[in-house]
Structures are given as structure tokens and as C-alpha cells.
Motif scaffolding. Structure first.
Motif, PDB file in Angstrom:
ATOM      1  N   SER A  43      -2.098   5.314   0.354  1.00 13.54           N
ATOM      2  CA  SER A  43      -0.969   5.225  -0.579  1.00 13.54           C
ATOM      3  C   SER A  43      -0.390   3.813  -0.628  1.00 13.54           C
ATOM      4  O   SER A  43      -0.602   2.993   0.262  1.00 13.54           O
ATOM      5  N   LYS A  44       0.361   3.558  -1.676  1.00 10.54           N
ATOM      6  CA  LYS A  44       0.949   2.237  -1.894  1.00 10.54           C
ATOM      7  C   LYS A  44       2.356   2.176  -1.314  1.00 10.54           C
ATOM      8  O   LYS A  44       3.119   3.128  -1.405  1.00 10.54           O
ATOM      9  N   ALA A  45       2.693   1.025  -0.747  1.00  9.25           N
ATOM     10  CA  ALA A  45       4.026   0.835  -0.171  1.00  9.25           C
ATOM     11  C   ALA A  45       4.988   0.270  -1.215  1.00  9.25           C
ATOM     12  O   ALA A  45       4.586  -0.373  -2.177  1.00  9.25           O
ATOM     13  N   SER A  46       6.245   0.522  -1.001  1.00  5.08           N
ATOM     14  CA  SER A  46       7.303  -0.081  -1.801  1.00  5.08           C
ATOM     15  C   SER A  46       8.147  -0.924  -0.853  1.00  5.08           C
ATOM     16  O   SER A  46       8.759  -0.400   0.071  1.00  5.08           O
ATOM     17  N   LYS A  66      -1.053 -10.329  -8.066  1.00  4.75           N
ATOM     18  CA  LYS A  66      -2.232 -10.444  -7.192  1.00  4.75           C
ATOM     19  C   LYS A  66      -1.858 -10.185  -5.741  1.00  4.75           C
ATOM     20  O   LYS A  66      -2.623  -9.558  -4.990  1.00  4.75           O
ATOM     21  N   LEU A  67      -0.689 -10.668  -5.337  1.00  2.21           N
ATOM     22  CA  LEU A  67      -0.230 -10.461  -3.964  1.00  2.21           C
ATOM     23  C   LEU A  67       0.016  -8.975  -3.714  1.00  2.21           C
ATOM     24  O   LEU A  67      -0.296  -8.461  -2.633  1.00  2.21           O
ATOM     25  N   GLU A  68       0.562  -8.290  -4.701  1.00  2.00           N
ATOM     26  CA  GLU A  68       0.791  -6.846  -4.571  1.00  2.00           C
ATOM     27  C   GLU A  68      -0.530  -6.097  -4.468  1.00  2.00           C
ATOM     28  O   GLU A  68      -0.660  -5.145  -3.688  1.00  2.00           O
ATOM     29  N   GLU A  69      -1.522  -6.542  -5.221  1.00  2.60           N
ATOM     30  CA  GLU A  69      -2.839  -5.904  -5.151  1.00  2.60           C
ATOM     31  C   GLU A  69      -3.450  -6.096  -3.765  1.00  2.60           C
ATOM     32  O   GLU A  69      -4.033  -5.161  -3.197  1.00  2.60           O
ATOM     33  N   HIS A  70      -3.323  -7.294  -3.235  1.00  2.00           N
ATOM     34  CA  HIS A  70      -3.918  -7.568  -1.926  1.00  2.00           C
ATOM     35  C   HIS A  70      -3.263  -6.749  -0.817  1.00  2.00           C
ATOM     36  O   HIS A  70      -3.933  -6.274   0.098  1.00  2.00           O
ATOM     37  N   THR A  71      -1.957  -6.596  -0.890  1.00  2.00           N
ATOM     38  CA  THR A  71      -1.227  -5.889   0.169  1.00  2.00           C
ATOM     39  C   THR A  71      -1.033  -4.411  -0.131  1.00  2.00           C
ATOM     40  O   THR A  71      -0.449  -3.692   0.673  1.00  2.00           O
ATOM     41  N   ASN A  72      -1.510  -3.950  -1.305  1.00  2.00           N
ATOM     42  CA  ASN A  72      -1.332  -2.558  -1.734  1.00  2.00           C
ATOM     43  C   ASN A  72       0.147  -2.161  -1.663  1.00  2.00           C
ATOM     44  O   ASN A  72       0.531  -1.179  -1.043  1.00  2.00           O
ATOM     45  N   ALA A  73       0.990  -2.994  -2.291  1.00  2.00           N
ATOM     46  CA  ALA A  73       2.437  -2.771  -2.213  1.00  2.00           C
ATOM     47  C   ALA A  73       3.119  -3.200  -3.509  1.00  2.00           C
ATOM     48  O   ALA A  73       2.658  -4.126  -4.192  1.00  2.00           O
ATOM     49  N   ASP A  74       4.180  -2.508  -3.838  1.00  2.00           N
ATOM     50  CA  ASP A  74       5.097  -2.963  -4.878  1.00  2.00           C
ATOM     51  C   ASP A  74       6.177  -3.787  -4.178  1.00  2.00           C
ATOM     52  O   ASP A  74       6.920  -3.256  -3.350  1.00  2.00           O
ATOM     53  N   ILE A 101      12.973  -5.683   4.445  1.00  2.00           N
ATOM     54  CA  ILE A 101      12.692  -6.907   5.195  1.00  2.00           C
ATOM     55  C   ILE A 101      13.777  -7.923   4.845  1.00  2.00           C
ATOM     56  O   ILE A 101      14.104  -8.109   3.674  1.00  2.00           O
ATOM     57  N   VAL A 102      14.319  -8.571   5.859  1.00  2.00           N
ATOM     58  CA  VAL A 102      15.323  -9.610   5.647  1.00  2.00           C
ATOM     59  C   VAL A 102      14.828 -10.885   6.320  1.00  2.00           C
ATOM     60  O   VAL A 102      14.556 -10.889   7.522  1.00  2.00           O
ATOM     61  N   SER A 103      14.696 -11.941   5.535  1.00  2.00           N
ATOM     62  CA  SER A 103      14.310 -13.234   6.097  1.00  2.00           C
ATOM     63  C   SER A 103      15.534 -13.879   6.734  1.00  2.00           C
ATOM     64  O   SER A 103      16.462 -14.281   6.035  1.00  2.00           O
ATOM     65  N   LEU A 104      15.523 -13.954   8.060  1.00  2.00           N
ATOM     66  CA  LEU A 104      16.629 -14.552   8.804  1.00  2.00           C
ATOM     67  C   LEU A 104      16.161 -15.910   9.316  1.00  2.00           C
ATOM     68  O   LEU A 104      15.484 -16.005  10.332  1.00  2.00           O
ATOM     69  N   THR A 105      16.498 -16.954   8.585  1.00  2.00           N
ATOM     70  CA  THR A 105      16.027 -18.293   8.947  1.00  2.00           C
ATOM     71  C   THR A 105      17.052 -19.088   9.733  1.00  2.00           C
ATOM     72  O   THR A 105      16.743 -20.177  10.217  1.00  2.00           O
ATOM     73  N   MET A 106      18.275 -18.558   9.853  1.00  2.00           N
ATOM     74  CA  MET A 106      19.349 -19.280  10.561  1.00  2.00           C
ATOM     75  C   MET A 106      19.527 -18.669  11.953  1.00  2.00           C
ATOM     76  O   MET A 106      20.486 -17.952  12.221  1.00  2.00           O
ATOM     77  N   MET A 107      18.609 -18.982  12.830  1.00  2.00           N
ATOM     78  CA  MET A 107      18.581 -18.311  14.129  1.00  2.00           C
ATOM     79  C   MET A 107      19.732 -18.734  15.048  1.00  2.00           C
ATOM     80  O   MET A 107      20.015 -18.056  16.026  1.00  2.00           O
ATOM     81  N   THR A 108      20.367 -19.861  14.764  1.00  2.00           N
ATOM     82  CA  THR A 108      21.504 -20.275  15.592  1.00  2.00           C
ATOM     83  C   THR A 108      22.830 -19.808  15.007  1.00  2.00           C
ATOM     84  O   THR A 108      23.874 -20.007  15.629  1.00  2.00           O
ATOM     85  N   LYS A 352       5.771   0.540  10.966  1.00  2.00           N
ATOM     86  CA  LYS A 352       4.357   0.190  11.097  1.00  2.00           C
ATOM     87  C   LYS A 352       3.761  -0.197   9.746  1.00  2.00           C
ATOM     88  O   LYS A 352       2.927  -1.103   9.658  1.00  2.00           O
ATOM     89  N   ARG A 353       4.190   0.508   8.689  1.00  2.00           N
ATOM     90  CA  ARG A 353       3.671   0.177   7.353  1.00  2.00           C
ATOM     91  C   ARG A 353       4.104  -1.228   6.937  1.00  2.00           C
ATOM     92  O   ARG A 353       3.332  -2.016   6.377  1.00  2.00           O
ATOM     93  N   LEU A 354       5.359  -1.562   7.234  1.00  2.00           N
ATOM     94  CA  LEU A 354       5.863  -2.883   6.878  1.00  2.00           C
ATOM     95  C   LEU A 354       5.204  -3.975   7.720  1.00  2.00           C
ATOM     96  O   LEU A 354       4.937  -5.078   7.235  1.00  2.00           O
ATOM     97  N   LEU A 355       4.925  -3.672   8.975  1.00  2.00           N
ATOM     98  CA  LEU A 355       4.207  -4.634   9.815  1.00  2.00           C
ATOM     99  C   LEU A 355       2.788  -4.854   9.285  1.00  2.00           C
ATOM    100  O   LEU A 355       2.272  -5.978   9.325  1.00  2.00           O
ATOM    101  N   GLN A 356       2.176  -3.793   8.767  1.00  2.00           N
ATOM    102  CA  GLN A 356       0.856  -3.951   8.149  1.00  2.00           C
ATOM    103  C   GLN A 356       0.956  -4.850   6.920  1.00  2.00           C
ATOM    104  O   GLN A 356       0.090  -5.699   6.676  1.00  2.00           O
ATOM    105  N   PHE A 357       2.025  -4.686   6.168  1.00  2.00           N
ATOM    106  CA  PHE A 357       2.262  -5.528   4.990  1.00  2.00           C
ATOM    107  C   PHE A 357       2.380  -6.997   5.395  1.00  2.00           C
ATOM    108  O   PHE A 357       1.749  -7.878   4.794  1.00  2.00           O
ATOM    109  N   VAL A 358       3.188  -7.282   6.416  1.00  2.00           N
ATOM    110  CA  VAL A 358       3.342  -8.660   6.890  1.00  2.00           C
ATOM    111  C   VAL A 358       2.019  -9.185   7.423  1.00  2.00           C
ATOM    112  O   VAL A 358       1.635 -10.335   7.165  1.00  2.00           O
ATOM    113  N   ASN A 359       1.316  -8.353   8.153  1.00  2.00           N
ATOM    114  CA  ASN A 359       0.006  -8.725   8.680  1.00  2.00           C
ATOM    115  C   ASN A 359      -0.936  -9.142   7.548  1.00  2.00           C
ATOM    116  O   ASN A 359      -1.645 -10.148   7.639  1.00  2.00           O
TER     117      ASN A 359
END
Length: 503
Positions: A43-46, A66-74, A101-108, A352-359
Motif C-alpha cells: 500500500s501507499k503511504a501518506s 517522481k519522488l513520490e513514485e520512488h518512495t510509494n508515498a503521497d 515528520i518535522v524537520s528540526l534543524t535548530m538543535m541548540t 516503521k513506515r515513515l522510517l522506510q520512507f526516510v530510508n
């Protein structure tokens, strides 16, 4: 290669059906089933993703498809402009209005660290080795990205030390000057770029250093490296900690920057200038020195049609007073975390599904999509295998906004057909040998988590005022005392305790 086993989490409906089939009748049973369920491999992830935007506008076109096709995700991006990320991200953390997913780039940032330690996000440490790309993340990077040994997201993998300068080589040539190799020569270049009409138009309309308000990514942090200042903190022989702004090297950097500012060799509006404006001024030929080697190709692209005959050169080695070269490292090669809020990611199966997406985003195909775009549309590989952007305008619109969200910039390497960009890449790699690490990256301080950003602002404001001549040495020392009495002393103590405990 694209993976065919990319999967989606079982829906609650399916989980409930499974629970009914097993005769479960309690909420505990439902929750247990949800936690242990495996995601459906067909199945496809959202995926909803709050990410940082380092470009003027979000990506458009076919690359995302194309990125969505590669990762099988919307994939649904919630873009946060880099200039407002601190305000927007901290507000989202406070309100709990988050994405999968939240990009947290301000680690300090204290709000970020407090949120991570509060249990708001999943600890992913035990899961990484279950995925072929994630398991390759080095232990050093995992340790640097962790807080008290807990990894609250997938680390953005970055080069160890990316900082350096971009100079107008054509201006150097016009003035008969060589590339600077030390701080004195760098000042002379800044002076000449300001006073000696480097573009030859007969007008007094150029400045040496273009700059912006962010001390960390402006010229100041890099100049402090050149002066031999510690990266954030200095660990003394007895294990105590000294903040960088209490060192002689930091003070010398402020004096050097003040000299640049007072003489007009540094942009007079740097304190209110954002990164995009800094880049535009450089592209328009108003400034000749830019901090950030990795931006060299972007600067060239922005300058197309504006600066005929423009030639740029990346420079990474500027010797300090000790005759040596030093460069600060960004969080030991960690650019932040891709974090997964428990409020949105409610089950282990979803995680686990989201980790597969990041992977899958680390796969070479996905890396190429987020770096170069679509072969034949945005780039070509020449006979030597180097990547050459064929449609710059299209690349800027459809690819560049995605590049800063690549989970890893180090897993795959490319040879860039643009010789200036390739040289910058090689100099970034060379920086590894000279990188100065922030010793507090793997350590934790409760006070820093709670009030660190607030306290940091005291010293950032004081540094800017000093550079602009609005504060003298005595006033700066008063700011240090204010920082110490407002919680800085406690931070110093807590870092020392954490350091001792780590040994």
C-alpha cells in the motif's frame, strides 16, 4: 534502486477488524494490536512533512511526482521559510500542531530541546539498524544527534565542516590581487572591493563583505574560527567550561569585524539582512565576499543576466594569528533531525513506515532527484560522469527547494560539471582535517534546554552592538555578567557535570 517493498501502515479499521477476529474486546487489546501490527508492503503511504524552505518558493513540476513514485508515498510538504523557521517551528511545538515528520534543524534552540526531552517525539535509536540506508549512519553521528543517549529522530547527515568564503575572482583580477591567505590579506581584499572600484564602472557602489543578521551563518562565526576561537565552548584542562564569548579570540574577532564595519568594508545593514537578500546583493554585484562555499553554484545562477563576465572562487583556508587554519563544525556533521511526533505517529507500525520512507529518500535515485532533478530535463551526465545542470531556471524552481531536505548529503558523491562547484565540494571535504568541534553537542544542560535561546540572545545582541560601535568593552563585559546571572553560570556548571559523567 527503487524498492518494491515500500509499505503503508495498517489502518485503524483493519487493526480493529484483526482484533475482532482474535476475539479482543478491550481498548488495551486494540492498542496492543496497533503497536505490534506490521505495515502492508503493497500500500501507499501518506506523509505530511514540515520542512525548511531555503529557496524563494516551494518546488513545482514533476520532480516531486517522481519522488513520490520512488518512495510509494503521497508527500504533502508544509514549507517553513528559513528566515522565519525559529518563530514558526517553536510556535508549532508549543501548539502541538505538527506533521508526521518535522524537520528540526535548530538543535541548540531551547524550545526544540525541551520538546524533544519531553517525550513528544519517538526514540528511533533501536529501529535504524532495520533499514539498509539508516543502519549506515555512523555511531559518531548518532551520538552527536542524541540527547543524553536518546535519538529523537533520524539525523540529517551533513559534511563535518562546510563553511568557507566565495569571492569575486573577476574583481580580484581587475585589481591585480591574489586570493587572500590570512586575515590581514582578507581585510585588504575587503577594503579594495569597497574603495577601488573593482567592477570598473566608475561608481562608489560596492562593498567587500555582504552579510546577514544570523551570526552563526554570517561572516562572524567563520571569522571567529579563523581567529582560533572555540566552537561555542572551550573545555579547560580541569574539565570546566568557558563560553566562546569570554575568550580573547572571540574579542579579537569582534574588533576585526568592527574595523570592517566602521570602514564600510562590511554591509552596513547586515543586522537586518536575511540570507536571500544577502544572496541577491551578491548576485547584483553590490558585494564581493560571501560566506558559504556550498552556495557558489546558486550564486552563479542568480547572477545570470545581471553580471556579465562574473567569475567566482571558493576559498577555505584563511590563516589566523597563530598561522594555522581552523574552521567550525556544524554539530559534528548533524544538520538536525527528522523527528516523528507521537501525536501524529500513533503506532510503531506507522513509525516503521515513515522510517522506510526516510530510508528510501537516501537511495541514489531519490538523492539524484533531490540534487539534480530528472535526467534529460534538469541535468545530464557528461562523458566523465559529471553532473551538468542543463536548465538552470527550471532546476531552481523544481529541484533546488527539495535539496535542503535530503536526509543525507554524504551517502552519495557526485562530480559536478561546474568546476567552481566541484572545487567547493573538494574544499568542504578538505575542511574535515581542520574542523573544530563544539564539545557540548553530545551533552545536556537542563538550564540550556529551558532558557538557552533566551540567554543566547543576550550575547548575540551584544556582539552585534559591539561590531556596530554601539557598545564598548565595558558594556560587553556587563552583558556577559547579565548572561551569567540570568542562568549562564548554571549552564556552565551543568555542562561540566555532564562532561565529567560522560568520561
Amino acid at each position: 534502486m527503487k524498492k518494491n517493498n515500500v509499505t503503508k501502515v495498517l489502518s485503524m479499521k483493519a487493526l480493529m477488524a484483526a482484533a475482532l477476529l482474535m476475539g479482543a474486546c478491550s481498548n488495551d487489546a486494540d492498542n496492543a494490536a496497533q503497536s505490534s501490527a506490521e505495515y502492508d508492503p503493497e500500500s501507499k503511504a501518506s506523509v505530511n512533512w514540515t520542512a525548511i524552505l531555503h529557496a524563494p518558493s516551494p518546488p513545482s513540476g514533476d520532480v516531486l511526482t517522481k519522488l513520490e513514485e520512488h518512495t510509494n508515498a503521497d508527500i504533502n510538504f508544509n514549507w517553513v521559510p528559513d528566515a522565519s523557521k525559529e518563530e514558526r517551528i517553536t510556535a508549532a511545538l508549543a501548539s502541538g500542531e505538527l506533521s508526521d515528520i518535522v524537520s528540526l534543524t535548530m538543535m541548540t534552540n531551547s524550545s526544540v530541546r525541551q520538546s524533544l526531552k519531553s517525550g513528544m517525539f519517538w526514540d528511533v535509536g533501536e529501529y535504524l539498524d532495520d533499514y539498509d540506508n539508516l543502519k549506515a549512519i555512523s555511531q559518531e553521528v548518532r551520538d552527536a544527534a542524541s540527547i543524553e543517549g536518546v535519538l529523537y529522530g533520524v539525523p540529517f547527515q551533513k559534511p563535518l565542516a562546510r563553511s568557507g568564503l566565495v569571492l569575486r575572482q573577476d574583481w580580484l583580477d581587475n585589481l591585480g590581487m591574489k586570493q587572500p591567505t590570512n586575515l590581514e590579506e582578507l581585510r585588504e581584499v575587503a577594503r579594495a572591493f569597497t574603495e577601488d572600484d573593482p567592477d570598473g564602472n566608475g561608481k562608489d557602489d560596492t562593498v567587500g563583505f555582504g552579510d546577514r543578521s544570523d551570526l552563526r551563518y554570517s561572516s562572524f562565526k567563520l571569522l571567529a574560527s579563523y581567529h582560533g576561537a572555540p566552537n561555542g565552548w572551550k573545555v579547560e584542562e580541569d574539565g570546566s567550561f568557558t563560553p566562546e564569548f569570554e575568550t580573547e579570540e572571540y574579542m579579537n574577532t569582534m574588533k576585526y569585524s568592527r574595523d570592517l564595519y566602521e570602514n564600510g568594508f562590511l554591509s552596513q545593514d547586515f543586522a537586518v539582512t536575511a540570507k536571500t537578500d544577502q544572496q541577491q546583493k551578491f548576485a547584483q554585484g553590490k558585494t564581493g565576499i560571501y560566506t558559504g562555499m556550498i552556495d557558489i553554484l546558486n550564486l552563479k545562477n542568480l547572477s545570470q543576466g545581471l553580471q556579465d563576465g562574473l567569475k567566482l572562487v571558493p576559498v577555505n583556508k584563511i590563516a589566523g594569528p597563530d598561522g594555522e587554519y581552523h574552521v567550525w563544525s556544524e554539530n559534528t556533521g548533524v544538520g538536525g533531525l527528522m523527528a516523528f511526533p507521537k501525536s501524529e505517529v500513533e503506532s510503531e507500525a506507522e513509525l516503521k513506515r515513515l522510517l522506510q520512507f526516510v530510508n528510501d529518500l537516501i537511495d541514489e535515485e531519490a538523492f539524484m532527484l533531490m540534487t539534480g532533478g530528472i535526467e534529460g530535463t534538469h541535468y545530464e551526465l557528461n562523458e566523465s560522469g559529471a553532473i551538468e545542470i542543463t536548465d538552470t531556471d527550471l532546476w531552481q524552481k523544481e529541484v533546488q527547494p527539495l535539496s535542503s531536505s535530503r536526509p543525507s548529503e554524504i551517502t552519495h558523491s557526485l562530480v559536478d560539471a561546474d568546476p567552481d562547484k566541484q572545487l567547493a565540494n573538494e574544499l568542504v571535504e578538505e575542511n574535515t582535517e581542520f574542523a573544530v568541534i563544539d564539545p557540548t553537542v553530545p551533552l545536556d544542560s537542563a538550564t540550556a534546554n529551558e532558557r538557552g535561546t533566551e540567554l543566547e540572545k543576550i550575547m548575540v545582541d551584544a556582539t552585534i552592538k559591539y561590531i556596530m560601535g554601539e557598545m564598548d568593552d565595558a558594556g560587553f563585559k556587563e552583558s556577559i555578567e547579565k548572561w551569567r546571572s540570568s542562568g549562564g553560570d548554571q549552564i556552565v556548571k551543568e555542562y561540566a557535570e555532564a562532561y565529567k559523567a560522560s568520561k
